[in-house]
Scaffold this motif. Structure first.
Motif, PDB file in Angstrom:
ATOM      1  N   TYR A 112      60.057  20.741  54.492  1.00 31.02           N
ATOM      2  CA  TYR A 112      60.202  20.492  55.935  1.00 31.02           C
ATOM      3  C   TYR A 112      59.680  21.694  56.730  1.00 31.02           C
ATOM      4  O   TYR A 112      58.923  21.532  57.687  1.00 31.02           O
ATOM      5  CB  TYR A 112      61.653  20.198  56.298  1.00 31.02           C
ATOM      6  N   GLN A 113      60.060  22.897  56.320  1.00 30.34           N
ATOM      7  CA  GLN A 113      59.643  24.097  57.043  1.00 30.34           C
ATOM      8  C   GLN A 113      58.129  24.273  57.019  1.00 30.34           C
ATOM      9  O   GLN A 113      57.546  24.746  57.995  1.00 30.34           O
ATOM     10  CB  GLN A 113      60.313  25.356  56.451  1.00 30.34           C
ATOM     11  N   ILE A 114      57.490  23.890  55.920  1.00 30.62           N
ATOM     12  CA  ILE A 114      56.042  24.056  55.814  1.00 30.62           C
ATOM     13  C   ILE A 114      55.303  23.247  56.896  1.00 30.62           C
ATOM     14  O   ILE A 114      54.209  23.616  57.313  1.00 30.62           O
ATOM     15  CB  ILE A 114      55.539  23.704  54.397  1.00 30.62           C
ATOM     16  N   LEU A 115      55.941  22.197  57.366  1.00 31.31           N
ATOM     17  CA  LEU A 115      55.321  21.378  58.423  1.00 31.31           C
ATOM     18  C   LEU A 115      55.212  22.125  59.752  1.00 31.31           C
ATOM     19  O   LEU A 115      54.483  21.705  60.643  1.00 31.31           O
ATOM     20  CB  LEU A 115      56.108  20.079  58.624  1.00 31.31           C
ATOM     21  N   ALA A 116      55.914  23.244  59.883  1.00 28.27           N
ATOM     22  CA  ALA A 116      55.840  24.052  61.100  1.00 28.27           C
ATOM     23  C   ALA A 116      54.740  25.109  61.011  1.00 28.27           C
ATOM     24  O   ALA A 116      54.428  25.779  61.998  1.00 28.27           O
ATOM     25  CB  ALA A 116      57.177  24.733  61.360  1.00 28.27           C
ATOM     26  N   GLY A 117      54.123  25.230  59.846  1.00 28.76           N
ATOM     27  CA  GLY A 117      53.092  26.245  59.636  1.00 28.76           C
ATOM     28  C   GLY A 117      51.735  25.864  60.211  1.00 28.76           C
ATOM     29  O   GLY A 117      51.473  24.703  60.542  1.00 28.76           O
ATOM     30  N   GLU A 118      50.885  26.853  60.301  1.00 25.50           N
ATOM     31  CA  GLU A 118      49.545  26.663  60.877  1.00 25.50           C
ATOM     32  C   GLU A 118      48.704  25.667  60.075  1.00 25.50           C
ATOM     33  O   GLU A 118      47.994  24.843  60.646  1.00 25.50           O
ATOM     34  CB  GLU A 118      48.823  28.009  61.004  1.00 25.50           C
ATOM     35  N   LYS A 119      48.761  25.748  58.753  1.00 29.33           N
ATOM     36  CA  LYS A 119      47.978  24.838  57.916  1.00 29.33           C
ATOM     37  C   LYS A 119      48.403  23.385  58.169  1.00 29.33           C
ATOM     38  O   LYS A 119      47.553  22.502  58.326  1.00 29.33           O
ATOM     39  CB  LYS A 119      48.147  25.190  56.442  1.00 29.33           C
ATOM     40  N   ALA A 120      49.710  23.153  58.246  1.00 30.88           N
ATOM     41  CA  ALA A 120      50.215  21.797  58.497  1.00 30.88           C
ATOM     42  C   ALA A 120      49.810  21.309  59.884  1.00 30.88           C
ATOM     43  O   ALA A 120      49.431  20.148  60.063  1.00 30.88           O
ATOM     44  CB  ALA A 120      51.734  21.753  58.337  1.00 30.88           C
ATOM     45  N   LYS A 121      49.866  22.209  60.850  1.00 29.83           N
ATOM     46  CA  LYS A 121      49.486  21.835  62.217  1.00 29.83           C
ATOM     47  C   LYS A 121      47.995  21.497  62.300  1.00 29.83           C
ATOM     48  O   LYS A 121      47.605  20.585  63.035  1.00 29.83           O
ATOM     49  CB  LYS A 121      49.846  22.947  63.190  1.00 29.83           C
ATOM     50  N   LYS A 122      47.186  22.211  61.531  1.00 32.88           N
ATOM     51  CA  LYS A 122      45.743  21.933  61.510  1.00 32.88           C
ATOM     52  C   LYS A 122      45.479  20.552  60.898  1.00 32.88           C
ATOM     53  O   LYS A 122      44.714  19.759  61.442  1.00 32.88           O
ATOM     54  CB  LYS A 122      45.008  23.021  60.718  1.00 32.88           C
ATOM     55  N   GLU A 162      43.962  17.094  62.768  1.00 29.00           N
ATOM     56  CA  GLU A 162      42.860  16.279  62.247  1.00 29.00           C
ATOM     57  C   GLU A 162      43.262  14.810  62.119  1.00 29.00           C
ATOM     58  O   GLU A 162      42.424  13.924  62.226  1.00 29.00           O
ATOM     59  CB  GLU A 162      42.412  16.824  60.887  1.00 29.00           C
ATOM     60  N   MET A 163      44.554  14.587  61.887  1.00 26.74           N
ATOM     61  CA  MET A 163      45.071  13.219  61.747  1.00 26.74           C
ATOM     62  C   MET A 163      45.593  12.663  63.075  1.00 26.74           C
ATOM     63  O   MET A 163      46.194  11.595  63.112  1.00 26.74           O
ATOM     64  CB  MET A 163      46.195  13.194  60.706  1.00 26.74           C
ATOM     65  N   LYS A 164      45.388  13.434  64.152  1.00 25.59           N
ATOM     66  CA  LYS A 164      45.841  13.065  65.491  1.00 25.59           C
ATOM     67  C   LYS A 164      47.367  12.916  65.552  1.00 25.59           C
ATOM     68  O   LYS A 164      47.901  11.995  66.176  1.00 25.59           O
ATOM     69  CB  LYS A 164      45.133  11.813  65.980  1.00 25.59           C
ATOM     70  N   ILE A 165      48.050  13.861  64.900  1.00 22.28           N
ATOM     71  CA  ILE A 165      49.502  13.927  64.905  1.00 22.28           C
ATOM     72  C   ILE A 165      49.889  15.136  65.742  1.00 22.28           C
ATOM     73  O   ILE A 165      49.459  16.262  65.463  1.00 22.28           O
ATOM     74  CB  ILE A 165      50.055  14.072  63.466  1.00 22.28           C
ATOM     75  N   ALA A 166      50.705  14.909  66.766  1.00 18.68           N
ATOM     76  CA  ALA A 166      51.081  15.987  67.674  1.00 18.68           C
ATOM     77  C   ALA A 166      51.997  17.018  67.006  1.00 18.68           C
ATOM     78  O   ALA A 166      51.784  18.223  67.142  1.00 18.68           O
ATOM     79  CB  ALA A 166      51.764  15.414  68.916  1.00 18.68           C
ATOM     80  N   ASP A 167      53.018  16.564  66.318  1.00 13.07           N
ATOM     81  CA  ASP A 167      53.984  17.472  65.701  1.00 13.07           C
ATOM     82  C   ASP A 167      54.339  16.968  64.307  1.00 13.07           C
ATOM     83  O   ASP A 167      55.039  15.960  64.169  1.00 13.07           O
ATOM     84  CB  ASP A 167      55.247  17.576  66.564  1.00 13.07           C
ATOM     85  N   PRO A 168      53.872  17.645  63.262  1.00  9.90           N
ATOM     86  CA  PRO A 168      54.135  17.159  61.903  1.00  9.90           C
ATOM     87  C   PRO A 168      55.622  17.086  61.561  1.00  9.90           C
ATOM     88  O   PRO A 168      56.031  16.282  60.734  1.00  9.90           O
ATOM     89  CB  PRO A 168      53.400  18.150  61.008  1.00  9.90           C
ATOM     90  N   GLN A 169      56.461  17.906  62.213  1.00  9.48           N
ATOM     91  CA  GLN A 169      57.896  17.864  61.937  1.00  9.48           C
ATOM     92  C   GLN A 169      58.595  16.680  62.621  1.00  9.48           C
ATOM     93  O   GLN A 169      59.783  16.484  62.440  1.00  9.48           O
ATOM     94  CB  GLN A 169      58.582  19.171  62.356  1.00  9.48           C
ATOM     95  N   LYS A 170      57.832  15.891  63.351  1.00  6.97           N
ATOM     96  CA  LYS A 170      58.408  14.707  64.005  1.00  6.97           C
ATOM     97  C   LYS A 170      57.676  13.420  63.637  1.00  6.97           C
ATOM     98  O   LYS A 170      58.062  12.346  64.068  1.00  6.97           O
ATOM     99  CB  LYS A 170      58.386  14.892  65.522  1.00  6.97           C
ATOM    100  N   SER A 171      56.623  13.526  62.869  1.00  2.44           N
ATOM    101  CA  SER A 171      55.812  12.364  62.522  1.00  2.44           C
ATOM    102  C   SER A 171      56.257  11.734  61.199  1.00  2.44           C
ATOM    103  O   SER A 171      56.354  12.423  60.179  1.00  2.44           O
ATOM    104  CB  SER A 171      54.344  12.769  62.414  1.00  2.44           C
ATOM    105  N   GLY A 172      56.453  10.438  61.221  1.00  2.00           N
ATOM    106  CA  GLY A 172      56.807   9.710  60.011  1.00  2.00           C
ATOM    107  C   GLY A 172      55.740   9.827  58.934  1.00  2.00           C
ATOM    108  O   GLY A 172      56.045   9.779  57.746  1.00  2.00           O
ATOM    109  N   LYS A 173      54.482  10.003  59.345  1.00  2.00           N
ATOM    110  CA  LYS A 173      53.398  10.154  58.372  1.00  2.00           C
ATOM    111  C   LYS A 173      53.611  11.388  57.505  1.00  2.00           C
ATOM    112  O   LYS A 173      53.193  11.423  56.358  1.00  2.00           O
ATOM    113  CB  LYS A 173      52.040  10.234  59.078  1.00  2.00           C
ATOM    114  N   CYS A 174      54.239  12.385  58.065  1.00  2.00           N
ATOM    115  CA  CYS A 174      54.498  13.628  57.325  1.00  2.00           C
ATOM    116  C   CYS A 174      55.910  13.626  56.728  1.00  2.00           C
ATOM    117  O   CYS A 174      56.107  13.969  55.562  1.00  2.00           O
ATOM    118  CB  CYS A 174      54.342  14.834  58.241  1.00  2.00           C
TER     119      CYS A 174
END
Length: 152
Positions: free
Chosen positions: A58-68, A72-84
């Motif tokens: 879960y924490q890794i989703l807050a990192g720069e790599k996850a945000k990048k 690319e997948m047009k996801i605003a916040d990986p820590q809130k997206s069901g895709k992640c």
């Protein structure tokens, strides 16, 4: 009289159907597993999990790599997206009523992601008997379990 008898039969059928319905187990979180699975005698499973990528999923989703990747997948916040979240936390998309107060999304991918919700098998007297544990909801993971998230 026939209507009354038919009503009683339907009522009995409904009662037995509800009684035999599959039990909905609750997710309790890794903190509950820790109670028994932290000792050397038990193989330090909790410590091993805590140091793993699963515990940090879960924490890794807050990192720069996850945000990048998210951008690319047009996801605003990986820590809130069901895709992640569907792979980065245990129990994503499950009703809150099936999560105990001890459950936390911040624990990432916990024991219950592979072994199933632990509300009924977490007790020592149940866990000591594999058949009872399985009857109480313990799942024995296999490769298929892992491939749910670990795929292309």
């Amino acid at each position: 009289m026939k209507k009354l008898l038919a009503g009683v039969v339907v009522l009995v059928f409904i009662t037995f159907s509800l009684a035999s319905a599959e039990k909905a187990y609750k997710y309790v979180g890794a903190s509950k597993c820790k109670i028994c699975h932290k000792s050397a005698k038990q193989g330090k499973q909790y410590v091993i999990w805590q140091e793993s990528a699963h515990a940090k999923a879960y924490q890794i989703l807050a990192g720069e790599k996850a945000k990048k990747i998210a951008a690319e997948m047009k996801i605003a916040d990986p820590q809130k997206s069901g895709k992640c979240l569907s792979c980065h936390v245990t129990g994503y998309g499950i009703a809150d009523s099936l999560k105990a107060e001890t459950y936390s999304i911040k624990e990432g991918v916990t024991c219950e992601a592979c072994h199933g919700p632990g509300s009924d098998y977490k007790k020592m007297k149940i866990m000591k008997d594999p058949e009872k544990a399985i009857a109480a909801g313990l799942l024995i993971p296999d490769e298929k379990t892992c491939l749910t998230c670990h795929n292309e």
